[in-house]
Design a protein around this motif. Structure first.
Motif, PDB file in Angstrom:
ATOM      1  N   LEU A  32       0.826  -1.209   0.000  1.00  0.00           N
ATOM      2  CA  LEU A  32       0.000   0.000   0.000  1.00  0.00           C
ATOM      3  C   LEU A  32       0.862   1.261   0.000  1.00  0.00           C
ATOM      4  CD1 LEU A  32      -2.767  -0.998   2.579  1.00  0.00           C
ATOM      5  CD2 LEU A  32      -3.002  -0.852   0.084  1.00  0.00           C
ATOM      6  N   VAL A  41      -8.215  -0.809  -4.360  1.00  0.00           N
ATOM      7  CA  VAL A  41      -7.451  -2.032  -4.132  1.00  0.00           C
ATOM      8  C   VAL A  41      -8.396  -3.199  -4.387  1.00  0.00           C
ATOM      9  CG1 VAL A  41      -6.228  -3.454  -2.445  1.00  0.00           C
ATOM     10  CG2 VAL A  41      -5.894  -0.970  -2.462  1.00  0.00           C
ATOM     11  N   VAL A  72      -6.811  -2.491   4.564  1.00  0.00           N
ATOM     12  CA  VAL A  72      -6.890  -1.501   3.487  1.00  0.00           C
ATOM     13  C   VAL A  72      -7.749  -0.326   3.938  1.00  0.00           C
ATOM     14  CG1 VAL A  72      -7.665  -1.037   1.124  1.00  0.00           C
ATOM     15  CG2 VAL A  72      -6.554  -3.222   1.665  1.00  0.00           C
ATOM     16  N   SER A  75      -6.084   2.049   6.271  1.00  0.00           N
ATOM     17  CA  SER A  75      -4.824   2.636   5.808  1.00  0.00           C
ATOM     18  C   SER A  75      -5.061   4.086   5.384  1.00  0.00           C
ATOM     19  CB  SER A  75      -4.261   1.849   4.621  1.00  0.00           C
ATOM     20  OG  SER A  75      -4.976   2.153   3.435  1.00  0.00           O
TER      21      SER A  75
END
Length: 170
Positions: A32, A41, A72, A75
């Motif tokens: 990432l 993603v 994800v 993040s």
């Protein structure tokens, strides 16, 4: 588009035979951050979790995919430090044939149960889901991988989904 495929990558398992670096969740932060900012993603994991050595059921695999999705979503790898959008693709069911049969013993039954469990998780997390098994099959040659035509079909389907998603954003 940046492809981050790795043969034998699992959702959350360090593979005692093929290597600890096969753990997708552990590798995810580096992927990432090295490619940010990312708009989307696409997560397509779970097939290698079907290996007998991991002793997990379909529900465990869906929960493991959810751990990857959470990573994800928490993040800051998206535009302006936000989280990227996520699309989850459930791999098509496998067949226990050829030299992979012993390695994946019992995996075909688990793989057949996976898509509805992953779809429910995606609904809970309010993210899109694609059941690849609805549009392609694993190769009859080894029962695990996609052949060239299945790759083409899946790729075109994903491109179309991305096109629709990005048209909605803009």
């Amino acid at each position: 588009m940046i492809e981050e495929g790795l043969p034998s990558r699992t959702t959350v398992h360090a593979d005692p035979i093929e290597g600890a670096h096969k753990n997708g969740l552990a590798a995810l932060p580096v992927c990432l951050e090295s490619h940010m900012p990312l708009d989307l993603v696409i997560v397509m994991l779970g097939t290698n979790d079907l290996k007998t050595r991991f002793s997990v059921n379909a529900s465990d695999i869906a929960d493991s995919i959810e751990q990857v999705v959470r990573a994800v979503q928490t993040s800051e790898a998206g535009p302006e430090g936000q989280a990227p959008k996520v699309l989850v693709v459930t791999p098509p069911p496998i067949a226990e044939v050829d030299w992979f049969a012993d390695m994946f013993r019992g995996g075909a039954e688990k793989a057949a149960q996976l898509a509805p469990l992953v779809a429910a998780m995606c609904e809970r997390r309010q993210i899109p889901h694609l059941d690849a098994g609805a549009i392609v099959e694993a190769s009859a040659v080894d029962g695990i991988h996609l052949d060239a035509e299945a790759h083409r079909i899946l790729g075109l389907t994903l491109a179309s989904l991305c096109e629709v998603a990005f048209a909605a954003i803009n």
